[in-house]
Motif scaffolding. Structure first.
Motif, PDB file in Angstrom:
ATOM      1  N   THR A 124       0.845  -1.184   0.000  1.00  0.00           N
ATOM      2  CA  THR A 124       0.000   0.000   0.000  1.00  0.00           C
ATOM      3  C   THR A 124       0.879   1.232   0.000  1.00  0.00           C
ATOM      4  N   ARG A 125       0.753   2.045  -1.046  1.00  0.00           N
ATOM      5  CA  ARG A 125       1.540   3.285  -1.153  1.00  0.00           C
ATOM      6  C   ARG A 125       0.662   4.526  -1.074  1.00  0.00           C
ATOM      7  N   ASP A 126      -0.521   4.463  -1.635  1.00  0.00           N
ATOM      8  CA  ASP A 126      -1.413   5.624  -1.678  1.00  0.00           C
ATOM      9  C   ASP A 126      -2.391   5.575  -0.512  1.00  0.00           C
ATOM     10  N   ILE A 127      -2.572   6.719   0.131  1.00  0.00           N
ATOM     11  CA  ILE A 127      -3.420   6.812   1.312  1.00  0.00           C
ATOM     12  C   ILE A 127      -4.412   7.955   1.140  1.00  0.00           C
ATOM     13  N   ARG A 128      -5.644   7.688   1.503  1.00  0.00           N
ATOM     14  CA  ARG A 128      -6.686   8.721   1.563  1.00  0.00           C
ATOM     15  C   ARG A 128      -7.069   8.889   3.023  1.00  0.00           C
ATOM     16  N   LEU A 129      -6.924  10.112   3.527  1.00  0.00           N
ATOM     17  CA  LEU A 129      -7.098  10.392   4.932  1.00  0.00           C
ATOM     18  C   LEU A 129      -8.239  11.398   5.097  1.00  0.00           C
ATOM     19  N   ASP A 130      -9.356  10.935   5.623  1.00  0.00           N
ATOM     20  CA  ASP A 130     -10.560  11.750   5.801  1.00  0.00           C
ATOM     21  C   ASP A 130     -10.634  12.183   7.258  1.00  0.00           C
ATOM     22  N   THR A 131     -10.407  13.473   7.492  1.00  0.00           N
ATOM     23  CA  THR A 131     -10.321  13.974   8.863  1.00  0.00           C
ATOM     24  C   THR A 131     -11.677  14.111   9.545  1.00  0.00           C
ATOM     25  N   ALA A 134       9.610   7.538   0.900  1.00  0.00           N
ATOM     26  CA  ALA A 134      10.559   6.432   0.963  1.00  0.00           C
ATOM     27  C   ALA A 134      11.413   6.543   2.223  1.00  0.00           C
ATOM     28  N   HIS A 135      11.741   5.380   2.767  1.00  0.00           N
ATOM     29  CA  HIS A 135      12.560   5.326   3.984  1.00  0.00           C
ATOM     30  C   HIS A 135      13.488   4.122   3.864  1.00  0.00           C
ATOM     31  N   GLU A 136      14.772   4.392   3.737  1.00  0.00           N
ATOM     32  CA  GLU A 136      15.785   3.336   3.672  1.00  0.00           C
ATOM     33  C   GLU A 136      15.427   2.278   2.632  1.00  0.00           C
ATOM     34  N   GLY A 137      14.972   2.741   1.477  1.00  0.00           N
ATOM     35  CA  GLY A 137      14.687   1.836   0.371  1.00  0.00           C
ATOM     36  C   GLY A 137      13.277   1.295   0.324  1.00  0.00           C
ATOM     37  N   ALA A 138      12.467   1.566   1.335  1.00  0.00           N
ATOM     38  CA  ALA A 138      11.079   1.095   1.374  1.00  0.00           C
ATOM     39  C   ALA A 138      10.137   2.274   1.181  1.00  0.00           C
ATOM     40  N   ASP A 139       9.037   2.047   0.465  1.00  0.00           N
ATOM     41  CA  ASP A 139       8.097   3.146   0.210  1.00  0.00           C
ATOM     42  C   ASP A 139       6.646   2.692   0.317  1.00  0.00           C
ATOM     43  N   ALA A 140       6.412   1.594   1.017  1.00  0.00           N
ATOM     44  CA  ALA A 140       5.045   1.065   1.106  1.00  0.00           C
ATOM     45  C   ALA A 140       4.813   0.455   2.483  1.00  0.00           C
ATOM     46  N   MET A 181     -11.275  -0.910  -3.622  1.00  0.00           N
ATOM     47  CA  MET A 181     -10.240  -0.125  -2.937  1.00  0.00           C
ATOM     48  C   MET A 181      -9.230   0.358  -3.960  1.00  0.00           C
ATOM     49  N   SER A 182      -8.657   1.530  -3.718  1.00  0.00           N
ATOM     50  CA  SER A 182      -7.581   2.024  -4.580  1.00  0.00           C
ATOM     51  C   SER A 182      -6.332   2.345  -3.772  1.00  0.00           C
ATOM     52  N   GLY A 183      -6.292   1.906  -2.524  1.00  0.00           N
ATOM     53  CA  GLY A 183      -5.171   2.173  -1.628  1.00  0.00           C
ATOM     54  C   GLY A 183      -5.639   2.000  -0.196  1.00  0.00           C
ATOM     55  N   VAL A 200      -8.746   1.066   6.816  1.00  0.00           N
ATOM     56  CA  VAL A 200      -9.163   0.058   5.841  1.00  0.00           C
ATOM     57  C   VAL A 200      -7.992  -0.182   4.889  1.00  0.00           C
ATOM     58  N   PHE A 201      -7.519  -1.426   4.839  1.00  0.00           N
ATOM     59  CA  PHE A 201      -6.344  -1.749   4.031  1.00  0.00           C
ATOM     60  C   PHE A 201      -6.501  -3.126   3.386  1.00  0.00           C
ATOM     61  N   PRO A 202      -5.884  -3.305   2.217  1.00  0.00           N
ATOM     62  CA  PRO A 202      -5.914  -4.633   1.582  1.00  0.00           C
ATOM     63  C   PRO A 202      -4.967  -5.595   2.278  1.00  0.00           C
ATOM     64  N   THR A 203      -5.359  -6.871   2.328  1.00  0.00           N
ATOM     65  CA  THR A 203      -4.525  -7.901   2.919  1.00  0.00           C
ATOM     66  C   THR A 203      -4.508  -9.117   1.994  1.00  0.00           C
ATOM     67  N   HIS A 204      -4.083 -10.249   2.507  1.00  0.00           N
ATOM     68  CA  HIS A 204      -3.947 -11.453   1.692  1.00  0.00           C
ATOM     69  C   HIS A 204      -5.288 -11.923   1.102  1.00  0.00           C
ATOM     70  N   ASP A 205      -5.186 -12.711   0.047  1.00  0.00           N
ATOM     71  CA  ASP A 205      -6.324 -13.423  -0.540  1.00  0.00           C
ATOM     72  C   ASP A 205      -7.409 -12.474  -1.043  1.00  0.00           C
ATOM     73  N   ASP A 206      -6.988 -11.301  -1.543  1.00  0.00           N
ATOM     74  CA  ASP A 206      -7.926 -10.309  -2.076  1.00  0.00           C
ATOM     75  C   ASP A 206      -8.961  -9.878  -1.046  1.00  0.00           C
ATOM     76  N   LEU A 207      -8.596  -9.923   0.205  1.00  0.00           N
ATOM     77  CA  LEU A 207      -9.482  -9.473   1.272  1.00  0.00           C
ATOM     78  C   LEU A 207      -9.093  -8.072   1.721  1.00  0.00           C
ATOM     79  N   THR A 208     -10.035  -7.410   2.359  1.00  0.00           N
ATOM     80  CA  THR A 208      -9.826  -6.092   2.949  1.00  0.00           C
ATOM     81  C   THR A 208     -10.059  -6.193   4.443  1.00  0.00           C
ATOM     82  N   ILE A 209      -9.105  -5.699   5.241  1.00  0.00           N
ATOM     83  CA  ILE A 209      -9.329  -5.614   6.681  1.00  0.00           C
ATOM     84  C   ILE A 209      -9.855  -4.222   6.995  1.00  0.00           C
ATOM     85  N   ALA A 210     -10.967  -4.163   7.699  1.00  0.00           N
ATOM     86  CA  ALA A 210     -11.558  -2.897   8.134  1.00  0.00           C
ATOM     87  C   ALA A 210     -11.560  -2.890   9.663  1.00  0.00           C
ATOM     88  N   TYR A 211     -10.840  -1.924  10.204  1.00  0.00           N
ATOM     89  CA  TYR A 211     -10.563  -1.852  11.643  1.00  0.00           C
ATOM     90  C   TYR A 211     -11.275  -0.626  12.216  1.00  0.00           C
TER      91      TYR A 211
END
Length: 430
Positions: free
Chosen positions: A74-81, A93-99, A197-199, A212-223
């Motif tokens: 996940t790289r793109d984030i939508r933040l609704d205040t 990016a941080h030490e070679g990681a960006d997601a 989802m788009s991010g 709300v983020f994507p996880t394994h097996d094309d599932l979405t975890i909503a916390y």
């Protein structure tokens, strides 16, 4: 009972324990890691490995393995205040990681256990610890048994407790807690299939944080997180209260209802925050056993990785130096506390669910006009950008201008708390 010797015994083999065992074994130490669970197996988690944690996996040579399990980045984030501002950005990016990644623990924990074994650590699954073994006041090993097997005694120069926030090791050595806070929030999550989802998506609503983020097996975890005082009412009708929260987050409720719930709800009010003294004669603590944090900022797995690295460095240096292990462990505590304190403070602020004030609105207005600043702000939430840098007068001056900065400074002096960055009011995640 047979007696065998190790340099280090690690009790608990999930993210903190397996990472610690792997790093120590890679340094050539004789390591035994035990866990009462068998892998793969699940555990309560909000899944997220923040960007600094992903940078560590990259450094350890494990990021490709994680990606190969099907964990989406996940790289793109939508933040609704929730008060008129919707910010969109990308993690810097941080030490070679960006997601950020949000893997299922069945996959992540098994991956780390396999990596520990490959490094040369012995890992015993389904192993119950009966008691710690002492020589005077020093811990020198443990007694336990493979489930259904005979009791054994194992000895080591150091015993590491990586067995979670209710650590039996921490209780046995009477590790002192400090900066301790009772649970401020409860958490509820489940998995959904067929959600568009788009991010990653974050929402802040009165008395609620949603991630709300994507996880394994094309599932979405909503916390969903809410104030601890509301837990009994939420528990009385979990599904209705959970969906009501999502319905209040733009079109999220519609998108989730168009999908299908894949698993049961996970719900817990057991979310304390505390530092524990992480070392003593012959023992050390790592992960949630030594530092547990409300999950609202999503730092648990990343903290475990960071502290595993810090502890492995200290143990290797202490054992190599001959007799300086206790001194090196004291340094481990100092480095851990210094690294953890800024996010610890921020987490407690967020978990209080205080409503936003005028200063917060002013800062979010400035953020909305500067996409680059949104990315930096996401970096603060992930732990990749130091909060001190974001809050510095020079950065805030460039972001909001001199007049607004003067109002922020006045609010700091008059309000008695720190509203000087939107990091204190934005929705966060684990």
């Amino acid at each position: 009972m047979p007696v065998r010797g190790y340099d280090v015994i690690v009790v608990g083999s999930r993210v903190a324990g397996a990472a610690t065992a792997m790093l120590l074994a890679r340094r050539g130490l004789r390591v035994l890691a035990v866990d009462r669970a068998r892998f793969p197996s699940d555990t309560l988690s909000t899944h997220q490995i923040q960007v600094p944690g992903i940078a560590r996996m990259l450094r350890w040579g494990l990021l490709d393995r994680l990606a190969a399990t099907g964990a989406p980045a996940t790289r793109d984030i939508r933040l609704d205040t929730g008060f008129g501002f919707v910010l969109a950005g990308r993690y810097p990016a941080h030490e070679g990681a960006d997601a950020l990644y949000s893997p299922r623990r069945t996959r992540l924990d098994a991956l780390l256990v396999d990596a520990a074994r490959e490094a040369g650590a012995e890992v015993r699954e389904g192993f119950d610890v009966d008691e710690l073994v002492r020589d005077g006041d020093r811990v020198v090993g443990l007694r336990g048994r493979q489930r259904g097997g005979a009791a054994v005694t194992e000895s080591a120069s150091l015993l590491v407790g990586a067995d979670g926030k209710r650590s039996t090791v921490a209780a046995a050595v009477r590790a002192t807690a400090y900066r301790e806070q009772p649970a401020r929030t409860f958490a509820c999550y489940t998995y959904w299939s067929g959600v568009k989802m788009s991010g990653g998506e974050l929402y802040q609503r009165p008395g609620r944080t949603v991630a709300v983020f994507p996880t394994h097996d094309d599932l979405t975890i909503a916390y969903v997180a809410g104030p601890a005082a509301e837990f009994p009412a939420f528990r009385a009708d979990v599904e209705a209260r959970y969906l009501d929260t999502l319905d209040d987050c733009g079109d999220l409720g519609v998108r989730v209802r168009a999908g299908e719930r894949a698993e049961r709800f996970r719900l817990t009010p057991d979310l304390p925050s505390a530092f524990r003294m992480p070392h003593g004669p012959g023992w050390a603590l790592v992960g949630d056993a030594g530092l547990v944090l409300d999950p609202i900022t999503g730092q648990g797995i990343g903290n475990a990785f960071r502290d595993a690295e810090l502890l492995a460095d200290a143990v290797a240096a202490g054992l190599d130096s001959g007799g300086r292990l206790d001194d090196e462990l004291a340094g481990y505590r100092a480095r851990r506390d210094a690294a953890a304190t800024p996010m610890y403070d921020l987490t407690l602020e967020l978990a209080a669910f205080r409503p936003p004030g005028a200063v917060d609105r002013e800062l979010f207005t400035a953020l909305a006009a500067r996409p680059g600043a949104v990315d930096e702000f996401l970096g603060v939430l992930s732990g990749a950008v130091p909060m001190s840098r974001f809050r510095s007068p020079g950065n805030l001056l460039g972001l909001v201008g001199p007049r607004a900065l003067a109002r922020i400074a006045a609010a700091r002096l008059l309000g008695g708390r720190r509203p000087a960055a939107p990091a204190l009011r934005a929705p966060a995640h684990r």
